[in-house]
Scaffold this motif. Structure first.
Motif, PDB file in Angstrom:
ATOM      1  N   GLY A  85       0.804  -1.201   0.000  1.00 14.54           N
ATOM      2  CA  GLY A  85       0.000   0.000   0.000  1.00 14.54           C
ATOM      3  C   GLY A  85       0.841   1.255   0.000  1.00 14.54           C
ATOM      4  O   GLY A  85       1.964   1.274  -0.519  1.00 14.54           O
ATOM      5  N   SER A  86       0.298   2.301   0.595  1.00 13.87           N
ATOM      6  CA  SER A  86       0.936   3.614   0.564  1.00 13.87           C
ATOM      7  C   SER A  86       1.877   3.812   1.744  1.00 13.87           C
ATOM      8  O   SER A  86       1.620   3.334   2.857  1.00 13.87           O
ATOM      9  CB  SER A  86      -0.127   4.714   0.577  1.00 13.87           C
ATOM     10  N   TYR A  87       2.951   4.536   1.472  1.00  7.16           N
ATOM     11  CA  TYR A  87       3.917   4.924   2.501  1.00  7.16           C
ATOM     12  C   TYR A  87       4.109   6.450   2.463  1.00  7.16           C
ATOM     13  O   TYR A  87       3.908   7.088   1.413  1.00  7.16           O
ATOM     14  CB  TYR A  87       5.280   4.267   2.251  1.00  7.16           C
ATOM     15  N   GLU A  88       4.503   6.968   3.604  1.00  9.29           N
ATOM     16  CA  GLU A  88       4.875   8.375   3.664  1.00  9.29           C
ATOM     17  C   GLU A  88       5.981   8.539   4.686  1.00  9.29           C
ATOM     18  O   GLU A  88       5.797   8.232   5.862  1.00  9.29           O
ATOM     19  CB  GLU A  88       3.660   9.246   4.025  1.00  9.29           C
ATOM     20  N   PHE A  89       7.137   8.995   4.232  1.00  7.63           N
ATOM     21  CA  PHE A  89       8.300   9.202   5.085  1.00  7.63           C
ATOM     22  C   PHE A  89       8.639   7.953   5.906  1.00  7.63           C
ATOM     23  O   PHE A  89       8.894   8.018   7.101  1.00  7.63           O
ATOM     24  CB  PHE A  89       8.105  10.406   6.005  1.00  7.63           C
ATOM     25  N   GLY A  90       8.608   6.809   5.258  1.00  6.65           N
ATOM     26  CA  GLY A  90       9.031   5.568   5.876  1.00  6.65           C
ATOM     27  C   GLY A  90       7.977   4.844   6.689  1.00  6.65           C
ATOM     28  O   GLY A  90       8.255   3.773   7.256  1.00  6.65           O
ATOM     29  N   LYS A  91       6.765   5.366   6.756  1.00  9.07           N
ATOM     30  CA  LYS A  91       5.705   4.731   7.557  1.00  9.07           C
ATOM     31  C   LYS A  91       4.482   4.433   6.695  1.00  9.07           C
ATOM     32  O   LYS A  91       4.229   5.124   5.691  1.00  9.07           O
ATOM     33  CB  LYS A  91       5.307   5.631   8.737  1.00  9.07           C
ATOM     34  N   ARG A  92       3.725   3.405   7.108  1.00  7.46           N
ATOM     35  CA  ARG A  92       2.472   3.096   6.417  1.00  7.46           C
ATOM     36  C   ARG A  92       1.536   4.287   6.591  1.00  7.46           C
ATOM     37  O   ARG A  92       1.221   4.693   7.707  1.00  7.46           O
ATOM     38  CB  ARG A  92       1.834   1.828   6.998  1.00  7.46           C
ATOM     39  N   HIS A  93       1.071   4.828   5.501  1.00  4.86           N
ATOM     40  CA  HIS A  93       0.242   6.038   5.568  1.00  4.86           C
ATOM     41  C   HIS A  93      -0.630   6.094   4.323  1.00  4.86           C
ATOM     42  O   HIS A  93      -0.136   6.127   3.204  1.00  4.86           O
ATOM     43  CB  HIS A  93       1.135   7.285   5.646  1.00  4.86           C
ATOM     44  N   GLY A  94      -1.954   6.073   4.536  1.00  2.45           N
ATOM     45  CA  GLY A  94      -2.890   6.024   3.421  1.00  2.45           C
ATOM     46  C   GLY A  94      -3.538   4.652   3.336  1.00  2.45           C
ATOM     47  O   GLY A  94      -3.662   3.929   4.321  1.00  2.45           O
ATOM     48  N   GLN A  95      -3.979   4.287   2.156  1.00  3.62           N
ATOM     49  CA  GLN A  95      -4.678   3.009   1.954  1.00  3.62           C
ATOM     50  C   GLN A  95      -3.676   1.873   1.798  1.00  3.62           C
ATOM     51  O   GLN A  95      -2.668   2.012   1.110  1.00  3.62           O
ATOM     52  CB  GLN A  95      -5.564   3.084   0.712  1.00  3.62           C
ATOM     53  N   GLY A  96      -3.990   0.742   2.490  1.00  3.56           N
ATOM     54  CA  GLY A  96      -3.100  -0.402   2.373  1.00  3.56           C
ATOM     55  C   GLY A  96      -3.727  -1.682   2.860  1.00  3.56           C
ATOM     56  O   GLY A  96      -4.816  -1.690   3.444  1.00  3.56           O
ATOM     57  N   ILE A  97      -3.021  -2.798   2.596  1.00  2.00           N
ATOM     58  CA  ILE A  97      -3.468  -4.128   3.037  1.00  2.00           C
ATOM     59  C   ILE A  97      -2.335  -4.760   3.831  1.00  2.00           C
ATOM     60  O   ILE A  97      -1.223  -4.932   3.316  1.00  2.00           O
ATOM     61  CB  ILE A  97      -3.838  -5.034   1.847  1.00  2.00           C
ATOM     62  N   TYR A  98      -2.622  -5.109   5.076  1.00  2.00           N
ATOM     63  CA  TYR A  98      -1.639  -5.764   5.940  1.00  2.00           C
ATOM     64  C   TYR A  98      -2.102  -7.201   6.160  1.00  2.00           C
ATOM     65  O   TYR A  98      -3.200  -7.437   6.679  1.00  2.00           O
ATOM     66  CB  TYR A  98      -1.515  -5.034   7.271  1.00  2.00           C
ATOM     67  N   ARG A  99      -1.276  -8.158   5.771  1.00  2.00           N
ATOM     68  CA  ARG A  99      -1.608  -9.575   5.916  1.00  2.00           C
ATOM     69  C   ARG A  99      -0.707 -10.203   6.979  1.00  2.00           C
ATOM     70  O   ARG A  99       0.521 -10.119   6.891  1.00  2.00           O
ATOM     71  CB  ARG A  99      -1.435 -10.326   4.594  1.00  2.00           C
ATOM     72  N   PHE A 100      -1.346 -10.814   7.978  1.00  2.00           N
ATOM     73  CA  PHE A 100      -0.609 -11.514   9.023  1.00  2.00           C
ATOM     74  C   PHE A 100      -0.315 -12.935   8.554  1.00  2.00           C
ATOM     75  O   PHE A 100      -1.100 -13.532   7.801  1.00  2.00           O
ATOM     76  CB  PHE A 100      -1.414 -11.548  10.318  1.00  2.00           C
ATOM     77  N   LYS A 101       0.769 -13.502   9.029  1.00  2.00           N
ATOM     78  CA  LYS A 101       1.160 -14.842   8.592  1.00  2.00           C
ATOM     79  C   LYS A 101       0.167 -15.910   9.045  1.00  2.00           C
ATOM     80  O   LYS A 101       0.120 -16.999   8.483  1.00  2.00           O
ATOM     81  CB  LYS A 101       2.559 -15.174   9.101  1.00  2.00           C
ATOM     82  N   ASN A 102      -0.670 -15.602  10.076  1.00  2.00           N
ATOM     83  CA  ASN A 102      -1.649 -16.580  10.553  1.00  2.00           C
ATOM     84  C   ASN A 102      -2.972 -16.502   9.793  1.00  2.00           C
ATOM     85  O   ASN A 102      -3.928 -17.190  10.132  1.00  2.00           O
ATOM     86  CB  ASN A 102      -1.896 -16.401  12.049  1.00  2.00           C
ATOM     87  N   GLY A 103      -3.055 -15.637   8.781  1.00  3.78           N
ATOM     88  CA  GLY A 103      -4.258 -15.559   7.964  1.00  3.78           C
ATOM     89  C   GLY A 103      -5.121 -14.342   8.219  1.00  3.78           C
ATOM     90  O   GLY A 103      -6.030 -14.048   7.429  1.00  3.78           O
ATOM     91  N   ALA A 104      -4.890 -13.615   9.310  1.00  5.31           N
ATOM     92  CA  ALA A 104      -5.649 -12.394   9.571  1.00  5.31           C
ATOM     93  C   ALA A 104      -5.273 -11.332   8.545  1.00  5.31           C
ATOM     94  O   ALA A 104      -4.187 -11.370   7.949  1.00  5.31           O
ATOM     95  CB  ALA A 104      -5.382 -11.903  10.986  1.00  5.31           C
ATOM     96  N   ARG A 105      -6.194 -10.359   8.351  1.00  2.00           N
ATOM     97  CA  ARG A 105      -5.937  -9.348   7.333  1.00  2.00           C
ATOM     98  C   ARG A 105      -6.641  -8.045   7.677  1.00  2.00           C
ATOM     99  O   ARG A 105      -7.791  -8.032   8.126  1.00  2.00           O
ATOM    100  CB  ARG A 105      -6.409  -9.845   5.965  1.00  2.00           C
ATOM    101  N   TYR A 106      -5.940  -6.938   7.493  1.00  2.00           N
ATOM    102  CA  TYR A 106      -6.541  -5.604   7.635  1.00  2.00           C
ATOM    103  C   TYR A 106      -6.458  -4.894   6.297  1.00  2.00           C
ATOM    104  O   TYR A 106      -5.398  -4.806   5.676  1.00  2.00           O
ATOM    105  CB  TYR A 106      -5.819  -4.775   8.689  1.00  2.00           C
ATOM    106  N   THR A 107      -7.608  -4.370   5.855  1.00  3.12           N
ATOM    107  CA  THR A 107      -7.672  -3.602   4.626  1.00  3.12           C
ATOM    108  C   THR A 107      -8.303  -2.254   4.944  1.00  3.12           C
ATOM    109  O   THR A 107      -9.473  -2.193   5.347  1.00  3.12           O
ATOM    110  CB  THR A 107      -8.517  -4.316   3.556  1.00  3.12           C
ATOM    111  N   GLY A 108      -7.536  -1.195   4.813  1.00  5.60           N
ATOM    112  CA  GLY A 108      -8.093   0.103   5.152  1.00  5.60           C
ATOM    113  C   GLY A 108      -7.047   1.191   5.219  1.00  5.60           C
ATOM    114  O   GLY A 108      -5.983   1.099   4.606  1.00  5.60           O
TER     115      GLY A 108
END
Length: 310
Positions: free
Chosen positions: A46-69
């Protein structure tokens, strides 16, 4: 009642280790669109800003959980959907990495909560739907618990009153679909006083008991229509506004006479549609409240009249 069945999962902070493919700024920081694979096996795209997650993105955990937002400086903030490892999910607003604002939580057992959140907990106005019974709680929540003025709606009756720590307390009333209301009060059951430890154990399992005081009669509402002058008002003629105030009123009166008898609610939510035969007097009922099942279990104290004479 289903609780939040999933533990919150921590996301790793963005540091210059692991794998990254994407845009960078002049300082070499992750900036723009990119994809990262973190050392713990999680991934973010997803989006980054100055080295950090910032904006829209998808984070997938190795155990199958997922955040989209949405993200703000590495934290979930704004609108987003989190799918937990057990299959439950939250769709709604986030603030500082926590459920905060308005959102819907879908539980594994098909229960749902729709309403306000504060600091990761149900807090404010919200509706909890019990999939197994079809009942729902509509009212106030405080720190994840049902507390304050609310209405507990079942398939053919509803309870209106106040709740404290998931249980009804104080005065309230049951409204039955057959057209009557039973007023009363929830009181804590009496218990023997013993050692302090025993009292604490009993308080943890005490169930409020309903004490009925009265049943109010059915009140039909009909609009008031202005009367128009008529030249002939004789036998067999109906004046304006007579429609809807004749036979239906007689039927309602007959129904009211039936309500003078005794009402019985059966476990499992089958309630006041069972009316006793004529001649019995109504007596106060005591029954237990079962929040999770949406049932009301009666312990009846009946006062019967003497047998009819032949």
């Amino acid at each position: 009642m289903s609780e939040l069945g999933s533990e919150e999962l921590d996301e790793e902070g963005e540091i210059d280790i692991g794998e990254y493919e994407g845009d960078r700024n002049e300082a070499g920081e992750r900036h723009g669109r990119g994809r990262a694979r973190l050392p713990n096996g999680d991934t973010y795209e997803g989006s980054y800003e100055f080295g950090k997650r910032h904006g829209q993105g998808i984070y997938r955990f190795k155990n199958g959980a997922r955040y989209t937002g949405e993200y703000v400086r590495n934290k979930k903030h704004g609108q987003g959907t989190f799918i937990y490892p057990d299959g439950s999910r939250y769709e709604g607003e986030w603030a500082d990495d926590q459920r905060h604002g308005y959102g819907v939580y879908y539980y594994v057992n098909n229960d749902t909560y729709t309403g306000e959140w504060f600091a990761h907990q149900r807090h404010g106005q919200g509706t909890y739907f019990y999939a197994e019974t079809g009942s729902k709680y509509v009212g106030t929540w405080v720190n994840g618990r049902q507390e304050g003025a609310a209405e507990l709606i079942h398939l053919n009756h509803r309870y209106q009153g106040k709740f404290l720590n998931k249980n009804p307390v104080g005065p309230g009333k049951y409204v039955f679909d057959v057209g009557c209301e039973q007023h009363g009060e929830y009181r804590l059951a009496d218990m023997d006083r013993g050692e302090e430890e025993e009292e604490e154990e009993l308080l943890a399992t005490v169930v409020p008991k309903w004490k009925a005081t009265e049943i109010t009669e059915l009140a039909l509402w009909t609009p008031t229509l202005p009367k128009e002058p008529t030249s002939t008002d004789g036998p067999g003629q109906e004046g304006p506004g007579a429609e809807g105030t004749g036979a239906p009123g007689e039927e309602a009166q007959a129904l009211l006479e039936g309500f003078k008898g005794e009402m019985e609610m059966r476990p499992g939510g089958e309630d006041a549609d069972v009316l006793r035969e004529e001649g019995r007097e109504y007596d106060q009922d005591e029954f237990h409240y079962d929040m999770e099942e949406g049932n009301i279990n009666f312990e009846e104290e009946e006062t019967r009249q003497s047998d009819r004479q032949d």
